[in-house]
Each structure stands twice: as C-alpha cells, then as structure tokens.
Design a protein around this motif. Structure first.
Motif, PDB file in Angstrom:
ATOM      1  N   ARG A   1      11.044  16.583   5.336  1.00  0.00           N
ATOM      2  CA  ARG A   1      11.944  16.663   6.743  1.00  0.00           C
ATOM      3  C   ARG A   1      11.649  15.668   7.701  1.00  0.00           C
ATOM      4  O   ARG A   1      12.472  14.598   8.215  1.00  0.00           O
ATOM      5  N   ALA A   2      10.306  15.472   7.895  1.00  0.00           N
ATOM      6  CA  ALA A   2       9.772  14.405   8.948  1.00  0.00           C
ATOM      7  C   ALA A   2      10.182  13.157   8.349  1.00  0.00           C
ATOM      8  O   ALA A   2      10.416  12.208   9.276  1.00  0.00           O
ATOM      9  N   LEU A   3       9.946  12.862   6.884  1.00  0.00           N
ATOM     10  CA  LEU A   3      10.203  11.457   6.412  1.00  0.00           C
ATOM     11  C   LEU A   3      11.830  11.121   6.671  1.00  0.00           C
ATOM     12  O   LEU A   3      12.127   9.929   7.000  1.00  0.00           O
ATOM     13  N   ALA A   4      12.500  12.144   6.555  1.00  0.00           N
ATOM     14  CA  ALA A   4      13.886  11.707   6.468  1.00  0.00           C
ATOM     15  C   ALA A   4      14.411  11.558   7.939  1.00  0.00           C
ATOM     16  O   ALA A   4      15.073  10.581   7.964  1.00  0.00           O
ATOM     17  N   ARG A   5      13.715  12.287   8.854  1.00  0.00           N
ATOM     18  CA  ARG A   5      14.075  12.033  10.265  1.00  0.00           C
ATOM     19  C   ARG A   5      14.031  10.754  10.703  1.00  0.00           C
ATOM     20  O   ARG A   5      14.423  10.222  11.573  1.00  0.00           O
ATOM     21  N   GLU A   6      12.821  10.033  10.175  1.00  0.00           N
ATOM     22  CA  GLU A   6      12.287   8.705  10.428  1.00  0.00           C
ATOM     23  C   GLU A   6      13.364   7.584   9.884  1.00  0.00           C
ATOM     24  O   GLU A   6      13.007   6.510  10.173  1.00  0.00           O
ATOM     25  N   GLY A   7      14.380   8.104   9.246  1.00  0.00           N
ATOM     26  CA  GLY A   7      15.251   7.382   8.580  1.00  0.00           C
ATOM     27  C   GLY A   7      15.259   6.922   7.191  1.00  0.00           C
ATOM     28  O   GLY A   7      15.722   6.074   6.647  1.00  0.00           O
ATOM     29  N   ARG A   8      14.096   7.354   6.658  1.00  0.00           N
ATOM     30  CA  ARG A   8      13.851   7.044   5.137  1.00  0.00           C
ATOM     31  C   ARG A   8      14.860   7.851   4.097  1.00  0.00           C
ATOM     32  O   ARG A   8      15.443   8.860   4.496  1.00  0.00           O
ATOM     33  N   THR A   9      14.826   7.283   3.012  1.00  0.00           N
ATOM     34  CA  THR A   9      15.700   7.759   2.006  1.00  0.00           C
ATOM     35  C   THR A   9      14.586   8.727   1.194  1.00  0.00           C
ATOM     36  O   THR A   9      13.748   8.224   0.876  1.00  0.00           O
TER      37      THR A   9
END
Lengths: 281, 305
Positions: free
Chosen positions: B171-179
C-alpha cells in the motif's frame, strides 16, 4: 480497509534523481556482476584451487620422482619418458576442473533459478553470456599460461639433476608450454557454451567429459583408415596438437589444430547465444 | 503502468494464457487473482520478457521490458522465492544484481534493513526459510527503486506478521505513485490489499473490476427475514429481479433486494419485522463461483460501475 489507512506507514528508502540517471546496464557493469558472482561462491574457489594446483602439482611430482628414480629405471622406461610433455600432463586434470567450473557458471544458474533474476536485471541476455565468457577465459588465461611456464622451469630444474632436461630454446618447446594455457582457455570457453546450451549441470558436465575425453577413445576404436581421417578433427585431439612437439599425418599441425579447437568452442558459443535469446528462461 | 494486449502463451498444444488483455495502473495495488494453474506466473514472466508470448504484446511504461536501458528502475520483480543461488549470502546476492546497473552497496544495506534481513545478511541463502527467501526477493525487486513492482504470490510462506508487513509495504508503494501488481490465489488476502482486481481462469480474463464493486456484488446476495405478516410482505417485495422464498412459517428469503430496501418497504406498509439479516457470501465463495463458472462457460466481464 480502515485498518490499512491507520496502519503505520513504512519508510521506503528511495534513490536520488542523480543515482537514478545512472542506473543503465553497461557491458562493464555486467562483467563486474559476473566477476562478483564467480568469487562469491565457495564452489568456484574449490574448483579453481584444484585447477590451479593440478598443473604445477602433478608436474613437479612427476619431475621429482623421475629425477629420483632415474638411475633405477629400466632403459625402456627411460626411453618412454618425455621431459616436455610428462611434467605438463597435469593439464588433463585441470581441463576437467575448468570444464566443471565453466558449466557451473552457466548451467549452474539455471539449476539454482538464479538465471531469472539475472535476465530480469539484464533483459538483453547476451551481455551475460559474453561477460561470463570474458571473465572466465581471462582468469584461465592469466593463471594457466604463467603456471605452465612455471611448471616447465621448475620441473626442468629438477630433471637437470639427471641431465635429462629440455631447454626453453629447443624448437617447439615454448609453443607447447604456452599451448597448455591456451588449450585450457579454449576448453573453458567450450564449457561455458555447453553449460548454456544444456542448462543442466550434470548433463553439461557429462557432455563436456564426453566430448573431451570419451569421444577420442571411441574414435580410436575405428579402423585406422577411418580413424586417421576423423580423430585429428575431434576437439581435444585438435587442441592438443598445439602441445605436441612431433606431428605426423594422424595429427593436425599445431596452430591448425588449435584453430579447429577454437572453431568447436565458437560453434558451441554461437549455438548458446542463439538459444539464449530464443528460449524461455 | 503495464499494458497487455492479446497475450497468448502456448506450451505445445496446451494454452497457458489465452488472449489476455488488461491494464495495470499506477498509484493503486492491482491484485492478479486466479486458481493455481490459471496462468498468473506465466503472464508475469511474459511481462518482464523471461517467456516470449506466442502472440500478443505486453509493455511496461510504454516499452517492451527488454527495450528499457535501466530495466531495474522500470520494473522490480519477485517471480519466485528461489530465483537465487543457495551458495551465495543474502547480501552478495543483492550486490551481484545491483552491480549490473551500478546500484551502490549502501542501497543494498538499506533494503536489507527494510526487509529485516540485516542480521542474516552474511548467511548463505540455502539455509533461509521460505519467508526469509520472500523477504530477500522483495529486497531484490526494490533494488532499482522501480516505478513498477510485479510480485508473484509474495505472501507465500510468510507468517501473519510478515503478511501484515507486506500488505503495508504494498500500500505504501502504491501511495508513492508506483504501479503494484500482485498475484495471489487467495481472494481474502487480495480484498485486504488490492484496490483493483484482474481475475483469470484457465488463462482467460474473467473479471477486471475494482475491489469495491466486487465486494458489493458478492455481498448483495440474500436477506433472511422474519415477520408475522409474511404473505403480505412477500407480495410487496416480489418484482422483476427479485425472488422471494417462503422458508417456514413467517420466514422469508429474499434475493435481489438489499436489507435496507426491504426494511424501508416494510416500514412504509406498517409491517413489523422481527428479524432482518443480510447473508453475505464470503469473498472467497464469490471468487470461487466466479472462476468456476468462467472456466466452464464463456468468460464474462464484470461491469465496473
């Protein structure tokens, strides 16, 4: 999903923009990676130690024991002794060690599953093969040429006690001695190619041993008219022409033979390169 | 951003992936669901070019993966826990991969710390548990600070704490805008982690739907109620798309209306309700129904509203 929104956030380390700009895959970097792969495995060091010790170890042992026993040896035995080739016969063991190591470098990655991580990092794939080849053949060349020369001089020194030594200036001697290092280097390249083609450690070692050691034995059982025509073209027979002082019509001339051996290795590497690009990892 | 169109993978006569098209968007966690053998791993391998598609195209951030000059910065992949050489230490494994594109040893140490392997960094990975192997694989995937992460069954072999950690990390990775593209065969896990689902069965696309829609569909199943005036309420409720079954004296089962709607109707007609219980099929059940149906019949798109 409320539990997630209140979850403690994880501090993910990121790279600076400057670092990101430099994350390109380059040939030098792939070579460095392959060099690190090689030296971070214990099997490399064990196999390498065997390869490095075999040529001088066996050479010196043969020269020392021969010099010691010379006065007690029968004339037939004395006649049979070859002061150039016998002390260098450790290359027979060294070629197996280099063969195993070359196979481990390529096929070993498939057996471990590591190849998928490798190809994900270097998706063009071929740089990996060339890097493995470059690193391994360089190591073989820079260790085995000096070690062959070293073995020659130490063993001749031992043999000189009985005045049965041969000198460096004798025609063909320098070529034969350096030829041991060159032969092992090309054998190493052949092993890299076979490992990449077969992708299974046991199978590739079997193929290497089969081609280098078993094929000449089988071919020597052929009727002479056939054998004389075929045997000299076999990879190890052709390659070892470089190390022989005498040549007749059953062997190729030294450099021609070595060239044929190189062609075998190149054929294996080209096949490996084509398959590497074509097959699923 | 991952864009697959018309992906097909044949192994001999066997179709592993069958005309699969989908898009994975940045900024959210996309779950890739399907029963074992549905073609999830094959699809993921095709995305990073380990397997060549028999036909079709897949691009990552606009290009075929192999065309990227800094591949580890584009995609980080955890394809299987054992894409490592057992004889190498954890740190050396990461250093070897990092070296291919000049990633520093400092970065390697940071990631070992992130995944909690600092203490065993100099231990050979042959002795690692499945969970430690997964953590190492995740560190490897994150080496190049990638814009896209592809993780094949990352929670396999992790303990509950590890699963929670992965969930937070994704979730943290996605929140940073990553796919973030994560496969799983567990619907319950994906319901907690993902925002969007791509569901496949036997290599074919079954659903491309947001988790919210999927959950709503799964939960709008049946409502059980008890009333002293069952006959009158039944007549009021029956209509197009609504099925009412009399279970026993005073008990009804309603399919096609929410408990809210039933309660409102009852109130409007002054019918007392003694019980009103929505029965949600579990997400796992809904998922199994979906994949079961679709492998036997035509794949159906679940419309995202």
């Amino acid at each position: 999903m409320t539990t997630l929104d209140t979850a403690p956030s994880i501090d993910i380390p990121s790279l600076s923009t400057d670092e990101i700009e430099h994350l390109l895959v380059t040939p030098t970097r792939v070579v460095r990676s392959e060099w690190m792969k090689m030296r971070t495995l214990r099997s490399t060091w064990l196999t390498m130690a065997l390869a490095l010790v075999s040529v001088p170890g066996i050479g010196i042992a043969i020269a020392w024991s021969t010099a010691n026993d010379w006065t007690k040896m029968r004339p037939r035995e004395r006649l049979h002794f070859n002061p150039l080739a016998d002390p260098l016969s450790g290359f027979n063991l060294a070629q197996l060690a280099f063969g195993v190591l070359g196979v481990l470098l390529t096929a070993g990655e498939y057996s471990a599953g590591m190849i998928r991580a490798t190809f994900a990092a270097v998706p063009k794939r071929l740089p990996v093969l060339w890097a493995k080849l470059g690193v391994f053949t360089s190591i073989t060349l820079v260790t085995m040429v000096p070690l062959s020369i070293f073995t020659f001089f130490v063993s001749q020194r031992l043999l000189s006690a009985q005045h049965i030594q041969i000198t460096w200036d004798t025609p063909s001697v320098a070529r034969s001695v350096i030829g041991v290092g060159l032969y092992l280097t090309v054998a190493a390249a052949l092993a890299i190619g076979l490992g990449a083609i077969i992708r299974n450690v046991a199978g590739a070692i079997g193929a290497f041993v089969g081609i280098i050691l078993v094929l000449p034995v089988i071919a020597s059982a052929l009727p002479q008219t056939w054998g004389d025509r075929i045997n000299k073209w076999l990879p190890s027979n052709a390659g070892q022409a470089l190390m022989s002082v005498t040549s007749d019509n059953t062997t190729l001339s030294p450099w021609r033979g070595f060239g044929v051996f190189c062609l075998w290795a190149i054929a294996a590497l080209v096949a490996a390169a084509v398959l590497l690009r074509r097959r699923d990892a | 951003m991952i864009d697959a169109s018309g992906l097909v993978k044949m192994y001999g006569d066997k179709v592993a992936v069958d005309d699969l098209s989908f898009e994975v968007k940045p900024g959210i966690v996309t779950g890739f669901l399907g029963p074992n053998g549905a073609g999830k791993s094959t699809t993921m391998r095709m995305i990073i070019g380990l397997d060549a598609p028999s036909s079709g195209v897949v691009t990552v951030n606009g290009k075929a993966y192999a065309e990227h000059r800094a591949p580890l910065h584009e995609v980080g992949a955890l394809l299987e826990a054992k894409a490592v050489h057992n004889g190498r230490t954890a740190r050396n494994h990461l250093l070897v991969l990092a070296a291919t594109c000049g990633i520093s040893a400092r970065r390697v140490d940071e990631l070992l710390d992130l995944v909690g392997l600092t203490d065993v960094a100099s231990k050979r990975v042959g002795g690692f548990s499945l969970g430690m192997g997964q953590r190492l694989g995740i560190a490897a995937a994150m080496l190049g600070d990638p814009a896209t992460l592809i993780l094949d069954e990352p929670v396999n072999g992790l303990d509950p704490e590890g699963i929670l950690w992965i969930r937070h990390l994704l979730r943290a990775l996605a929140r940073e805008g990553r796919t973030v593209f994560v496969s799983s065969h567990l619907m319950s896990e994906m319901a907690l982690t993902a925002d969007h689902l791509i569901v496949i069965g036997r290599g074919r696309l079954i659903a491309d739907v947001s988790v919210a829609d999927f959950t709503r569909q799964a939960s709008s199943d049946t409502v059980h109620l008890r009333t002293p005036d069952a006959e009158r309420l039944r007549e009021l409720l029956v209509g197009p798309g609504v099925r009412v079954t009399v279970m026993s004296q005073g008990r009804l089962e309603v399919v096609g209306l929410t408990s809210d709607a039933i309660g409102d109707i009852a109130a409007a007609h002054m019918i007392p309700l003694h019980e009103l219980v929505p029965h949600q099929a579990s997400l796992e059940q809904a998922f199994m129904t979906l994949t079961h149906d679709s492998v036997e019949y035509q794949p159906t798109e679940v419309a995202a509203s």
